[in-house]
Design a protein around this motif. Structure first.
Motif, PDB file in Angstrom:
ATOM      1  N   LEU A 167      43.120  24.051  -0.053  1.00  0.00           N
ATOM      2  CA  LEU A 167      42.240  22.897  -0.249  1.00  0.00           C
ATOM      3  C   LEU A 167      40.847  23.358  -0.669  1.00  0.00           C
ATOM      4  N   CYS A 168      40.311  24.365  -0.002  1.00  0.00           N
ATOM      5  CA  CYS A 168      38.980  24.866  -0.357  1.00  0.00           C
ATOM      6  C   CYS A 168      38.953  25.400  -1.782  1.00  0.00           C
ATOM      7  N   ARG A 169      40.022  26.077  -2.190  1.00  0.00           N
ATOM      8  CA  ARG A 169      40.090  26.597  -3.563  1.00  0.00           C
ATOM      9  C   ARG A 169      40.025  25.455  -4.572  1.00  0.00           C
ATOM     10  N   ARG A 170      40.738  24.371  -4.312  1.00  0.00           N
ATOM     11  CA  ARG A 170      40.707  23.228  -5.222  1.00  0.00           C
ATOM     12  C   ARG A 170      39.322  22.594  -5.270  1.00  0.00           C
ATOM     13  N   LEU A 171      38.689  22.465  -4.116  1.00  0.00           N
ATOM     14  CA  LEU A 171      37.381  21.810  -4.066  1.00  0.00           C
ATOM     15  C   LEU A 171      36.295  22.666  -4.703  1.00  0.00           C
ATOM     16  N   ASP A 172      36.427  23.980  -4.624  1.00  0.00           N
ATOM     17  CA  ASP A 172      35.433  24.865  -5.227  1.00  0.00           C
ATOM     18  C   ASP A 172      35.360  24.697  -6.742  1.00  0.00           C
ATOM     19  N   ALA A 173      36.437  24.219  -7.347  1.00  0.00           N
ATOM     20  CA  ALA A 173      36.484  24.077  -8.807  1.00  0.00           C
ATOM     21  C   ALA A 173      35.942  22.736  -9.280  1.00  0.00           C
ATOM     22  N   LEU A 174      35.492  21.881  -8.343  1.00  0.00           N
ATOM     23  CA  LEU A 174      35.073  20.528  -8.709  1.00  0.00           C
ATOM     24  C   LEU A 174      33.656  20.234  -8.236  1.00  0.00           C
TER      25      LEU A 174
END
Length: 227
Positions: A96-103
């Motif tokens: 989840l953190c990886r996905r949010l870091d890209a946005l």
């Protein structure tokens, strides 16, 4: 053609050059691979049969190892259970953190959290094991303290990424509570019993309500203690 020639030809590339054999794993790499395979099998068996119904023998059989291999990696069924839960819970939070870091866009961030929460249905369903995990942790103060620290860190990591949905990056609640809100809904059991709602639906509702309720307020009026 001799047997030796046939063997050489079988592993040759189309250009006639012998293919490189994969490097042999080190002892540490082999042990890590065995451990991950045991954890994956434990997730399958614990999810399917529950903590009480699962056995070390059944988990070892699922993994294709002996019971001895199991005990060379985990001292007990409890240790295996907690290691399995930690491995997958932390892995899911990191994803989840990886996905949010890209946005950066607030709506995209909320949508990403909702998609992640609904996609967890395709992973080992740890929601089925939360009650077992909590019961076992309560029986051991050291285990309870370790898991409290783990969850605090996990919730803080998630919450800190969600600050971007608020004006100026200042949430109306501490980041720990923001992360806990998302993770508690994601691992909650109610949506398993109601086909009309998903965890993503509830998370989206909660985050949008927080953003819309506090979005018009100046950053100075946000609740203190957000670190």
């Amino acid at each position: 053609m001799t047997d030796q020639d046939a063997s050489a030809a079988a592993i040759a590339t189309p250009a006639g050059i012998p293919a490189a054999r994969p490097p042999r794993l080190t002892r540490e790499q082999s042990r890590a691979r065995t451990r991950e395979r045991l954890l994956a099998s434990a997730a399958v068996v614990f999810t399917r049969e529950g903590y009480a119904g699962a056995s070390i023998d059944r988990i070892a059989e699922e993994a294709g190892y002996s019971k001895g291999a199991m005990y060379s990696n985990f001292a007990s069924k409890d240790e295996l259970f907690f290691a399995m839960f930690d491995f997958y819970a932390l892995g899911q939070a990191n994803e989840l953190c990886r996905r949010l870091d890209a946005l950066d866009d607030p709506d995209a961030l909320i949508a990403a959290v909702c998609d992640w929460a609904d996609g967890m249905r395709h992973e080992p369903d740890l929601r089925l094991l939360v009650v077992d995990m909590a019961r076992l942790a309560r029986a051991d103060a050291a285990v309870a303290a370790r898991h409290t620290r783990m969850f605090d860190d996990e919730w803080h990591q998630v919450g800190s990424r969600l600050t971007k949905i608020f004006p100026g990056g200042v949430p109306p609640v501490p980041v720990l509570q923001l992360g806990a809100l998302v993770m508690d809904i994601a691992y909650g059991n109610a949506t398993q019993l109601h086909a009309g709602l998903t965890a993503g639906d509830l998370i989206g509702l909660a985050l949008r309500a927080l953003r819309d309720a506090y979005g018009a307020r100046p950053a100075a009026s946000a609740r203190p203690g957000n670190a």
